[in-house]
Design an enzyme around this catalytic site. Sequence first.
Site, PDB file in Angstrom:
ATOM      1  N   GLY A  20       0.857  -1.255   0.135  1.00  0.00           N
ATOM      2  CA  GLY A  20       0.120   0.027  -0.041  1.00  0.00           C
ATOM      3  C   GLY A  20       1.064   1.248   0.030  1.00  0.00           C
ATOM      4  O   GLY A  20       2.180   1.082   0.157  1.00  0.00           O
ATOM      5  N   HIS A  51      -2.891   7.753   6.669  1.00  0.00           N
ATOM      6  CA  HIS A  51      -1.536   8.746   6.119  1.00  0.00           C
ATOM      7  C   HIS A  51      -2.214   9.722   5.532  1.00  0.00           C
ATOM      8  O   HIS A  51      -1.694  10.757   5.594  1.00  0.00           O
ATOM      9  CB  HIS A  51      -0.923   7.878   4.855  1.00  0.00           C
ATOM     10  N   GLN A  54       3.380   9.857   1.057  1.00  0.00           N
ATOM     11  CA  GLN A  54       4.633   9.068   1.138  1.00  0.00           C
ATOM     12  C   GLN A  54       5.618   9.383   0.091  1.00  0.00           C
ATOM     13  O   GLN A  54       6.597   9.000  -0.065  1.00  0.00           O
ATOM     14  CB  GLN A  54       4.186   7.754   1.257  1.00  0.00           C
ATOM     15  N   HIS A 100      -4.607   1.623   7.127  1.00  0.00           N
ATOM     16  CA  HIS A 100      -3.188   2.366   7.257  1.00  0.00           C
ATOM     17  C   HIS A 100      -2.971   3.509   6.342  1.00  0.00           C
ATOM     18  O   HIS A 100      -2.433   4.496   6.690  1.00  0.00           O
ATOM     19  CB  HIS A 100      -2.182   1.151   7.204  1.00  0.00           C
ATOM     20  N   GLU A 101      -3.396   3.192   4.752  1.00  0.00           N
ATOM     21  CA  GLU A 101      -3.269   4.298   3.996  1.00  0.00           C
ATOM     22  C   GLU A 101      -4.082   5.391   4.438  1.00  0.00           C
ATOM     23  O   GLU A 101      -3.793   6.390   4.007  1.00  0.00           O
ATOM     24  CB  GLU A 101      -3.618   3.704   2.461  1.00  0.00           C
ATOM     25  N   CYS A 128       5.706   0.300   8.136  1.00  0.00           N
ATOM     26  CA  CYS A 128       5.392   1.334   6.977  1.00  0.00           C
ATOM     27  C   CYS A 128       6.628   1.643   6.209  1.00  0.00           C
ATOM     28  O   CYS A 128       7.873   2.066   6.959  1.00  0.00           O
ATOM     29  CB  CYS A 128       4.979   2.603   7.848  1.00  0.00           C
ATOM     30  N   LEU A 129       6.700   1.782   5.240  1.00  0.00           N
ATOM     31  CA  LEU A 129       7.712   2.150   4.071  1.00  0.00           C
ATOM     32  C   LEU A 129       8.166   3.509   4.634  1.00  0.00           C
ATOM     33  O   LEU A 129       9.426   3.825   4.163  1.00  0.00           O
ATOM     34  CB  LEU A 129       7.121   2.160   2.660  1.00  0.00           C
TER      35      LEU A 129
HETATM   36 ZN   LIG Z   1       2.547   3.556   5.708  1.00  0.00          ZN
END
Ligand SMILES: [Zn+2]
Length: 170
Positions: A45, A138, A50, A134-135, A92-93
């Site tokens: 995702g 963000h 991000q 999660h997204e 998380c990236l």
């Molecule tokens: Zn994340």
Amino acid sequence: MVLEIVKYPHPVLKTQARPVEKIDDTIHRLIENMIDTMRQAPGIGLAAPQVGESKQVMIADISSVEPHNDLIVLINPQIADAEGEMVGEEGCLSILDFMSEIKRYARVKVCGLNREGEMVEIMGEGLLARVLQHEIDHLNGILILDRVSSLKRNLYKMRLKKWMREGRED
Ligand SMILES: [Zn+2]
């Protein structure tokens, strides 16, 4: 085109993303680049903040873990309904070397626009429900670090400061 993934503590990650008012070429290009970036990472995702774009655009693709799932693109998504709860590991990236158990709704119904600007409704449970929440977090400037205890958060901040002092890259 693969874009650079913005890392915590970059301020864009803490900012409420702006709703998309017009789905034009810029948004289509952003979506294509986000897909390339998520696949390259690799991740399941990605949200526009991000990649440094404070816009309400998110993508998700859990097919690597659960086949028979398609790529999801959502613009201006909202959680319309939610029920139950579950706890599971999340990373998380945008947050280097951090995993934690995070509590989420077990099932969610998310409404938003697809790439063509049509209203869509996505029902998610399990991993898909987790990724969607999660997204969408963000897009509201919320990170998994905001969903753990202050002790865990502070320990992570101390580790991060140490890495920065040591000049750790990426
Ligand atoms: Zn994340």
